[in-house]
Design an enzyme around this catalytic site. Structure first.
Site, PDB file in Angstrom:
ATOM      1  N   CYS A 114       0.951  -1.295  -0.241  1.00  0.00           N
ATOM      2  CA  CYS A 114      -0.358   0.200  -0.154  1.00  0.00           C
ATOM      3  C   CYS A 114       0.679   1.475   0.476  1.00  0.00           C
ATOM      4  O   CYS A 114       0.381   2.518  -0.154  1.00  0.00           O
ATOM      5  CB  CYS A 114      -0.812  -0.313   1.540  1.00  0.00           C
ATOM      6  SG  CYS A 114      -1.927  -1.030   1.171  1.00  0.00           S
ATOM      7  N   HIS A 252      -3.518   7.519   3.929  1.00  0.00           N
ATOM      8  CA  HIS A 252      -3.441   6.400   2.927  1.00  0.00           C
ATOM      9  C   HIS A 252      -4.966   5.627   3.356  1.00  0.00           C
ATOM     10  O   HIS A 252      -5.360   6.304   4.510  1.00  0.00           O
ATOM     11  CB  HIS A 252      -3.172   4.615   3.362  1.00  0.00           C
ATOM     12  CG  HIS A 252      -2.499   3.584   3.205  1.00  0.00           C
ATOM     13  ND1 HIS A 252      -3.535   3.295   1.603  1.00  0.00           N
ATOM     14  CD2 HIS A 252      -2.683   2.163   3.872  1.00  0.00           C
ATOM     15  CE1 HIS A 252      -3.826   2.132   1.506  1.00  0.00           C
ATOM     16  NE2 HIS A 252      -3.388   1.599   3.079  1.00  0.00           N
ATOM     17  N   ASN A 282     -10.390   0.387  -0.137  1.00  0.00           N
ATOM     18  CA  ASN A 282      -8.490   0.454   0.002  1.00  0.00           C
ATOM     19  C   ASN A 282      -8.062   0.180  -1.344  1.00  0.00           C
ATOM     20  O   ASN A 282      -8.437  -1.206  -1.641  1.00  0.00           O
ATOM     21  CB  ASN A 282      -8.386  -0.384   1.197  1.00  0.00           C
ATOM     22  CG  ASN A 282      -6.763  -0.521   1.746  1.00  0.00           C
ATOM     23  OD1 ASN A 282      -6.032   0.629   0.520  1.00  0.00           O
ATOM     24  ND2 ASN A 282      -6.494  -0.812   2.214  1.00  0.00           N
TER      25      ASN A 282
HETATM   26  O1  UT7 Z   1      -4.188  -1.780   3.824  1.00  0.00           O
HETATM   27  C1  UT7 Z   1      -3.882  -3.215   4.447  1.00  0.00           C
HETATM   28  C2  UT7 Z   1      -4.815  -3.667   4.445  1.00  0.00           C
HETATM   29  N1  UT7 Z   1      -5.240  -3.204   5.822  1.00  0.00           N
HETATM   30  C3  UT7 Z   1      -6.367  -3.688   6.550  1.00  0.00           C
HETATM   31  O2  UT7 Z   1      -6.193  -5.100   7.501  1.00  0.00           O
HETATM   32  C4  UT7 Z   1      -7.120  -2.910   7.136  1.00  0.00           C
HETATM   33  C5  UT7 Z   1      -6.414  -3.577   9.215  1.00  0.00           C
HETATM   34  N2  UT7 Z   1      -7.651  -3.426   9.971  1.00  0.00           N
HETATM   35  C6  UT7 Z   1      -9.106  -3.213   9.941  1.00  0.00           C
HETATM   36  O3  UT7 Z   1      -9.731  -2.500   9.137  1.00  0.00           O
HETATM   37  C7  UT7 Z   1      -9.930  -3.419  11.039  1.00  0.00           C
HETATM   38  O4  UT7 Z   1      -9.406  -4.437  11.857  1.00  0.00           O
HETATM   39  C8  UT7 Z   1     -10.982  -4.785   9.546  1.00  0.00           C
HETATM   40  C9  UT7 Z   1     -11.828  -3.696   8.816  1.00  0.00           C
HETATM   41  C10 UT7 Z   1     -10.825  -5.655   8.826  1.00  0.00           C
HETATM   42  C11 UT7 Z   1     -11.682  -5.163  10.929  1.00  0.00           C
HETATM   43  O5  UT7 Z   1     -13.053  -4.737  12.057  1.00  0.00           O
HETATM   44  P1  UT7 Z   1     -12.405  -5.188  13.235  1.00  0.00           P
HETATM   45  O6  UT7 Z   1     -13.523  -3.915  13.990  1.00  0.00           O
HETATM   46  O7  UT7 Z   1     -10.524  -5.134  13.368  1.00  0.00           O
HETATM   47  O8  UT7 Z   1     -13.265  -6.706  13.419  1.00  0.00           O
HETATM   48  P2  UT7 Z   1     -12.668  -7.743  14.030  1.00  0.00           P
HETATM   49  O9  UT7 Z   1     -11.406  -8.019  12.688  1.00  0.00           O
HETATM   50  O10 UT7 Z   1     -12.310  -7.919  15.130  1.00  0.00           O
HETATM   51  O11 UT7 Z   1     -13.955  -8.740  13.347  1.00  0.00           O
HETATM   52  C12 UT7 Z   1     -15.262  -8.310  13.963  1.00  0.00           C
HETATM   53  C13 UT7 Z   1     -16.356  -9.613  14.192  1.00  0.00           C
HETATM   54  C14 UT7 Z   1     -15.192 -10.851  14.093  1.00  0.00           C
HETATM   55  O12 UT7 Z   1     -16.800 -11.505  14.179  1.00  0.00           O
HETATM   56  P3  UT7 Z   1     -17.030 -12.836  16.060  1.00  0.00           P
HETATM   57  O13 UT7 Z   1     -15.716 -13.161  15.782  1.00  0.00           O
HETATM   58  O14 UT7 Z   1     -17.017 -11.171  16.420  1.00  0.00           O
HETATM   59  O15 UT7 Z   1     -18.150 -13.359  15.875  1.00  0.00           O
HETATM   60  C15 UT7 Z   1     -15.409 -11.123  12.577  1.00  0.00           C
HETATM   61  O16 UT7 Z   1     -15.666 -12.410  12.371  1.00  0.00           O
HETATM   62  O17 UT7 Z   1     -16.666  -8.982  12.821  1.00  0.00           O
HETATM   63  C16 UT7 Z   1     -17.141 -10.227  11.732  1.00  0.00           C
HETATM   64  N3  UT7 Z   1     -16.767  -9.568  10.341  1.00  0.00           N
HETATM   65  C17 UT7 Z   1     -17.646  -9.564   9.815  1.00  0.00           C
HETATM   66  N4  UT7 Z   1     -18.753  -8.991  10.408  1.00  0.00           N
HETATM   67  C18 UT7 Z   1     -20.128  -8.748   8.659  1.00  0.00           C
HETATM   68  C19 UT7 Z   1     -15.393  -9.586   9.759  1.00  0.00           C
HETATM   69  N5  UT7 Z   1     -15.209  -9.587   8.923  1.00  0.00           N
HETATM   70  C20 UT7 Z   1     -16.766  -8.826   8.697  1.00  0.00           C
HETATM   71  C21 UT7 Z   1     -17.608  -8.819   7.523  1.00  0.00           C
HETATM   72  N6  UT7 Z   1     -19.212  -8.411   7.748  1.00  0.00           N
HETATM   73  N7  UT7 Z   1     -17.191  -7.994   6.585  1.00  0.00           N
END
Ligand code: UT7
Length: 379
Positions: A114, A252, A282
């Protein structure tokens, strides 16, 4: 030491594909919702490309050159920043060189995921400052949709396709990139990886192209805020500039919550931050240059503006550039190169890729190439 020669940004152009994939579109085939995606990421829509990355990069570059009032024959260096290269060899910058007809240009790819545009802009600026070249095109481009695992909701909702480019020209006036901090938080490099695409996987149990997106979102989130905030603080301190003097942050765009946290750490209000994550998702290397071009079009960059550009990506690379804009904020000309129309919706384009993918998703089993095993780290 202040360089005698500088690299002014004199042209800018973007190539954002027309097909729009909404959160509602994603929820037709993934267990997700507009509410979840909006709340956790700030994203509402993203683009899906019907063209290749080299084609998008060429259109963006042609528009940037027309904006600068230059011909392709004036270009001495093309830097192609991105990680979704169609082939490892030949490089993608050479594909842009031949499509533009920039026959005098050296052509190199920069892949720091990125942050590829920021690293590329820094590299090209240094090559102009040191006198190696006088005119460069720097591209940030990513066409991610063909590689995404569309069965994985953790990943599939986050990304979009797009490209933008800037033209750099040697100048005596103190403009362009005036401060640079680049770094890499490699201790956490395993938290963001796409397995299956590199040469280390060739002739093993997996077929090349079966990319598995292996991300630890919360770890990346935390490290992204730390990396970008630290880089912002350092680049401002080294330039002797206060946060109040920054006219616009062009960060970014991986997650609205990351952008808000970085702005808060920097002490800069969101009214001075360019946000495009809601409309493009993104786009990896393309997010900063596309946001810059949008900011110029929306009149948010004034003559002499001070811009702060922080980013992070796989590696985990990070950085922040400080840019002093020149006097011109409007294009000198328009490119005759147009984007070929797209005859399908974004959802149709995605469904074409999905039809070629295993609907049950992909397994990490067998995908650990020894080349990448951290146990091989020298002690
Ligand atoms: O630029 C490089 C790539 N960028 C990134 O990787 C971005 C950095 N990370 C983030 O922006 C965030 O961590 C995410 C947007 C990827 C995830 O948000 P989060 O608040 O950290 O959520 P999480 O990963 O802790 O997941 C929370 C819940 C999980 O369910 P449980 O385990 O609490 O039951 C996930 O399975 O949200 C669930 N989940 C979703 N639910 C609905 C994950 N993705 C989705 C989805 N729709 N698309």
């Amino acid at each position: 030491m202040t360089p005698a020669r500088h690299a002014a940004i004199t042209g800018w152009g973007e190539a954002v594909p027309p097909a729009i994939l909404t959160n509602e579109d994603l929820s037709t085939f993934l267990d997700t919702s507009d509410e979840w995606i909006t709340k956790r990421t700030g994203m509402k829509e993203r683009r899906v490309s019907h063209l290749s990355a080299i084609e998008l990069a060429t259109i963006a570059s042609s528009r940037a050159l027309a904006c600068a009032g230059l011909d392709a024959s004036d270009v001495e260096l093309i830097v192609y920043g991105g990680c979704t290269n169609e082939e490892a060899v030949p490089n993608s910058a050479s594909g842009v060189q031949v499509a533009l007809g920039a026959t005098r240009a050296a052509a190199m790819d920069v892949n720091t995921a990125c942050t590829s545009f920021l690293y590329g802009l820094s590299t090209a600026t240094a090559m102009i400052q040191s006198g190696v070249v006088r005119t460069a095109v720097v591209i940030g481009v990513e066409v991610i949709s063909p590689y995404i695992d569309w069965t994985n909701r953790n990943i599939a909702v986050l990304f979009g396709d797009g490209a933008a480019a800037v033209v750099l020209q040697a100048t005596d006036s103190a403009e362009g990139v005036i401060g640079t901090v680049l770094g890499c938080d490699a201790e956490a490099r395993q938290s963001l990886r796409v397995r299956g695409l590199g040469c280390g996987y060739a002739n093993r149990e997996v077929s090349l192209g079966d990319a598995i997106w292996d991300f630890d979102g919360p770890v990346i989130f935390k490290r992204a805020v730390q990396g970008m905030s630290g880089a912002c603080a350092r680049v401002l301190a080294e330039a002797g500039v206060s946060a109040d003097q920054v006219d616009l942050v062009v960060p970014h765009q991986a997650n609205l919550r990351i952008i808000e946290a970085v702005a808060q750490y920097a002490g800069i209000g969101m009214d001075r931050v360019m946000v495009t994550v809601h409309r493009y998702g993104n786009m990896s290397a393309a997010t900063v240059p596309v946001s810059l071009v949008d900011a110029l079009r929306e009149g948010r960059v004034a003559p002499g503006s001070l811009l702060l550009m922080p980013g992070f990506g796989g590696g985990l690379t990070f950085g922040a550039l400080l840019v002093r804009w020149g006097q011109r904020v409007t294009p000198l000309g328009e490119s005759t190169m147009t984007m070929p129309p797209c005859d399908r919706s974004a959802l149709e384009l995605v469904n074409e890729v999905r039809a070629r993918q295993d609907p049950h998703g992909r397994s990490l089993k067998g995908l650990m190439s020894p080349v990448f095993a951290e146990s091989r780290r020298p002690s």
